[in-house]
Design a protein around this motif. Structure first.
Motif, PDB file in Angstrom:
ATOM      1  N   GLY A  32       0.788  -1.223   0.000  1.00 17.81           N
ATOM      2  CA  GLY A  32       0.000   0.000   0.000  1.00 17.81           C
ATOM      3  C   GLY A  32       0.822   1.275   0.000  1.00 17.81           C
ATOM      4  O   GLY A  32       0.263   2.362   0.096  1.00 17.81           O
ATOM      5  N   GLN A  33       2.141   1.159  -0.134  1.00 21.99           N
ATOM      6  CA  GLN A  33       2.989   2.351  -0.145  1.00 21.99           C
ATOM      7  C   GLN A  33       4.226   2.226  -1.028  1.00 21.99           C
ATOM      8  O   GLN A  33       4.823   3.232  -1.378  1.00 21.99           O
ATOM      9  N   HIS A  34       4.630   1.013  -1.359  1.00 25.40           N
ATOM     10  CA  HIS A  34       5.881   0.811  -2.079  1.00 25.40           C
ATOM     11  C   HIS A  34       5.667  -0.057  -3.318  1.00 25.40           C
ATOM     12  O   HIS A  34       4.687  -0.803  -3.394  1.00 25.40           O
ATOM     13  N   LEU A  35       6.602   0.033  -4.244  1.00 25.19           N
ATOM     14  CA  LEU A  35       6.511  -0.701  -5.506  1.00 25.19           C
ATOM     15  C   LEU A  35       7.773  -1.537  -5.729  1.00 25.19           C
ATOM     16  O   LEU A  35       8.508  -1.333  -6.695  1.00 25.19           O
ATOM     17  N   PRO A  36       8.048  -2.504  -4.850  1.00 24.20           N
ATOM     18  CA  PRO A  36       9.282  -3.276  -4.989  1.00 24.20           C
ATOM     19  C   PRO A  36       9.328  -4.115  -6.264  1.00 24.20           C
ATOM     20  O   PRO A  36      10.409  -4.498  -6.712  1.00 24.20           O
ATOM     21  N   MET A  37       8.189  -4.395  -6.863  1.00 21.94           N
ATOM     22  CA  MET A  37       8.155  -5.200  -8.078  1.00 21.94           C
ATOM     23  C   MET A  37       8.529  -4.395  -9.317  1.00 21.94           C
ATOM     24  O   MET A  37       8.748  -4.954 -10.384  1.00 21.94           O
ATOM     25  N   ALA A  38       8.615  -3.075  -9.182  1.00 18.14           N
ATOM     26  CA  ALA A  38       8.941  -2.211 -10.310  1.00 18.14           C
ATOM     27  C   ALA A  38      10.413  -1.820 -10.232  1.00 18.14           C
ATOM     28  O   ALA A  38      10.842  -1.207  -9.258  1.00 18.14           O
ATOM     29  N   ILE A  43      10.131   2.139 -15.747  1.00 14.60           N
ATOM     30  CA  ILE A  43       8.707   2.271 -16.054  1.00 14.60           C
ATOM     31  C   ILE A  43       8.502   3.520 -16.914  1.00 14.60           C
ATOM     32  O   ILE A  43       8.993   4.589 -16.584  1.00 14.60           O
ATOM     33  N   THR A  44       7.760   3.366 -18.007  1.00 11.46           N
ATOM     34  CA  THR A  44       7.564   4.498 -18.922  1.00 11.46           C
ATOM     35  C   THR A  44       6.295   5.288 -18.629  1.00 11.46           C
ATOM     36  O   THR A  44       6.211   6.469 -18.957  1.00 11.46           O
ATOM     37  N   GLN A  58       0.116  10.781   3.700  1.00 11.72           N
ATOM     38  CA  GLN A  58       1.436  10.148   3.820  1.00 11.72           C
ATOM     39  C   GLN A  58       1.596   9.004   2.811  1.00 11.72           C
ATOM     40  O   GLN A  58       2.685   8.774   2.291  1.00 11.72           O
ATOM     41  N   VAL A  59       0.512   8.289   2.537  1.00  7.98           N
ATOM     42  CA  VAL A  59       0.558   7.213   1.551  1.00  7.98           C
ATOM     43  C   VAL A  59       0.791   7.798   0.158  1.00  7.98           C
ATOM     44  O   VAL A  59       1.599   7.278  -0.622  1.00  7.98           O
ATOM     45  N   ILE A  60       0.124   8.888  -0.143  1.00  9.45           N
ATOM     46  CA  ILE A  60       0.331   9.555  -1.436  1.00  9.45           C
ATOM     47  C   ILE A  60       1.781   9.995  -1.570  1.00  9.45           C
ATOM     48  O   ILE A  60       2.423   9.777  -2.610  1.00  9.45           O
ATOM     49  N   LYS A  61       2.320  10.571  -0.507  1.00  5.91           N
ATOM     50  CA  LYS A  61       3.716  11.026  -0.532  1.00  5.91           C
ATOM     51  C   LYS A  61       4.653   9.852  -0.809  1.00  5.91           C
ATOM     52  O   LYS A  61       5.586   9.963  -1.608  1.00  5.91           O
ATOM     53  N   SER A  62       4.399   8.721  -0.170  1.00  9.58           N
ATOM     54  CA  SER A  62       5.229   7.540  -0.375  1.00  9.58           C
ATOM     55  C   SER A  62       5.160   7.073  -1.830  1.00  9.58           C
ATOM     56  O   SER A  62       6.187   6.771  -2.446  1.00  9.58           O
ATOM     57  N   TYR A  63       3.950   7.035  -2.371  1.00 14.20           N
ATOM     58  CA  TYR A  63       3.808   6.616  -3.775  1.00 14.20           C
ATOM     59  C   TYR A  63       4.493   7.601  -4.719  1.00 14.20           C
ATOM     60  O   TYR A  63       5.118   7.183  -5.709  1.00 14.20           O
ATOM     61  N   LEU A  64       4.408   8.885  -4.456  1.00 13.39           N
ATOM     62  CA  LEU A  64       5.068   9.854  -5.332  1.00 13.39           C
ATOM     63  C   LEU A  64       6.581   9.647  -5.339  1.00 13.39           C
ATOM     64  O   LEU A  64       7.228   9.738  -6.391  1.00 13.39           O
ATOM     65  N   HIS A  65       7.147   9.319  -4.193  1.00 13.15           N
ATOM     66  CA  HIS A  65       8.583   8.998  -4.149  1.00 13.15           C
ATOM     67  C   HIS A  65       8.875   7.737  -4.968  1.00 13.15           C
ATOM     68  O   HIS A  65       9.882   7.682  -5.687  1.00 13.15           O
ATOM     69  N   GLU A  66       8.018   6.757  -4.854  1.00 12.94           N
ATOM     70  CA  GLU A  66       8.194   5.529  -5.624  1.00 12.94           C
ATOM     71  C   GLU A  66       8.057   5.797  -7.129  1.00 12.94           C
ATOM     72  O   GLU A  66       8.819   5.264  -7.933  1.00 12.94           O
ATOM     73  N   PHE A  67       7.100   6.632  -7.509  1.00  9.68           N
ATOM     74  CA  PHE A  67       6.937   6.967  -8.930  1.00  9.68           C
ATOM     75  C   PHE A  67       8.210   7.600  -9.474  1.00  9.68           C
ATOM     76  O   PHE A  67       8.669   7.275 -10.571  1.00  9.68           O
ATOM     77  N   ALA A  68       8.773   8.521  -8.715  1.00 16.18           N
ATOM     78  CA  ALA A  68      10.013   9.171  -9.139  1.00 16.18           C
ATOM     79  C   ALA A  68      11.142   8.152  -9.278  1.00 16.18           C
ATOM     80  O   ALA A  68      11.979   8.256 -10.177  1.00 16.18           O
ATOM     81  N   ARG A  69      11.163   7.160  -8.415  1.00 17.58           N
ATOM     82  CA  ARG A  69      12.205   6.136  -8.464  1.00 17.58           C
ATOM     83  C   ARG A  69      12.072   5.245  -9.686  1.00 17.58           C
ATOM     84  O   ARG A  69      13.048   4.937 -10.361  1.00 17.58           O
ATOM     85  N   PRO A  73      13.821   8.346 -17.224  1.00 20.99           N
ATOM     86  CA  PRO A  73      13.930   9.785 -17.493  1.00 20.99           C
ATOM     87  C   PRO A  73      12.956  10.162 -18.621  1.00 20.99           C
ATOM     88  O   PRO A  73      12.913   9.502 -19.662  1.00 20.99           O
ATOM     89  N   GLY A  74      12.142  11.161 -18.383  1.00 23.23           N
ATOM     90  CA  GLY A  74      11.129  11.561 -19.362  1.00 23.23           C
ATOM     91  C   GLY A  74       9.847  10.748 -19.288  1.00 23.23           C
ATOM     92  O   GLY A  74       8.930  10.968 -20.073  1.00 23.23           O
ATOM     93  N   GLY A  75       9.783   9.792 -18.340  1.00 17.70           N
ATOM     94  CA  GLY A  75       8.567   8.994 -18.175  1.00 17.70           C
ATOM     95  C   GLY A  75       7.409   9.872 -17.730  1.00 17.70           C
ATOM     96  O   GLY A  75       7.599  10.987 -17.245  1.00 17.70           O
ATOM     97  N   ARG A  76       6.212   9.381 -17.907  1.00 20.04           N
ATOM     98  CA  ARG A  76       5.014  10.164 -17.617  1.00 20.04           C
ATOM     99  C   ARG A  76       4.106   9.412 -16.646  1.00 20.04           C
ATOM    100  O   ARG A  76       4.152   8.198 -16.524  1.00 20.04           O
ATOM    101  N   GLY A  77       3.240  10.191 -16.007  1.00 19.79           N
ATOM    102  CA  GLY A  77       2.229   9.613 -15.137  1.00 19.79           C
ATOM    103  C   GLY A  77       0.931  10.379 -15.272  1.00 19.79           C
ATOM    104  O   GLY A  77       0.928  11.588 -15.521  1.00 19.79           O
ATOM    105  N   PHE A  78      -0.166   9.675 -15.134  1.00 21.72           N
ATOM    106  CA  PHE A  78      -1.496  10.288 -15.095  1.00 21.72           C
ATOM    107  C   PHE A  78      -2.122   9.846 -13.787  1.00 21.72           C
ATOM    108  O   PHE A  78      -2.497   8.683 -13.619  1.00 21.72           O
ATOM    109  N   ILE A  79      -2.201  10.767 -12.831  1.00 21.55           N
ATOM    110  CA  ILE A  79      -2.696  10.459 -11.493  1.00 21.55           C
ATOM    111  C   ILE A  79      -3.924  11.311 -11.228  1.00 21.55           C
ATOM    112  O   ILE A  79      -3.835  12.531 -11.125  1.00 21.55           O
ATOM    113  N   HIS A  80      -5.075  10.676 -11.115  1.00 18.78           N
ATOM    114  CA  HIS A  80      -6.308  11.390 -10.816  1.00 18.78           C
ATOM    115  C   HIS A  80      -6.412  11.573  -9.308  1.00 18.78           C
ATOM    116  O   HIS A  80      -6.178  10.642  -8.535  1.00 18.78           O
TER     117      HIS A  80
END
Length: 106
Positions: A32-38, A43-44, A58-69, A73-80
């Motif tokens: 619910g906070q980390h993406l160890p499988m990625a 990830i593009t 705090q969960v959103i903050k954790s996911y945003l750090h994971e997304f950045a990880r 470079p130049g990858g995109r995200g669509f987060i509603h």
């Protein structure tokens, strides 16, 4: 390749069963906070629709750090995410369970 992630093991189990014959699709239960499988920087594109509106800040903050990880470079995200906190008639609680439809107060 598509990686699907959810905290709910039942939902992931249904996805695995439904798409078992497509080797391009992988599904994982996470904490619910980390993406160890990625893998880092591989990830593009990241897509999340109508899920994070229910997450604690705090969960959103954790996911945003994971997304950045994980993004290349130049990858995109669509987060509603809901902008309920900007609505003048709602006085949102820090306890999201008290908010309409359990919306986050961000």
């Amino acid at each position: 390749r598509l990686i699907g992630v959810d905290l709910d093991a039942f939902a992931i189990g249904r996805c695995k069963k439904r798409f078992a014959n497509d080797p391009r699709l992988q599904f994982f239960v996470n904490d619910g906070q980390h993406l160890p499988m990625a893998p880092t920087g591989q990830i593009t594109f990241i897509y999340s629709w109508d899920a994070m509106v229910h997450f604690h800040p705090q969960v959103i903050k954790s996911y945003l750090h994971e997304f950045a990880r994980v993004l290349v470079p130049g990858g995109r995200g669509f987060i509603h995410h809901s902008n309920l906190g900007a609505h003048p008639t709602y006085h949102l609680s820090s306890n999201i369970n008290s908010n309409p439809h359990w919306r986050s107060n961000m």
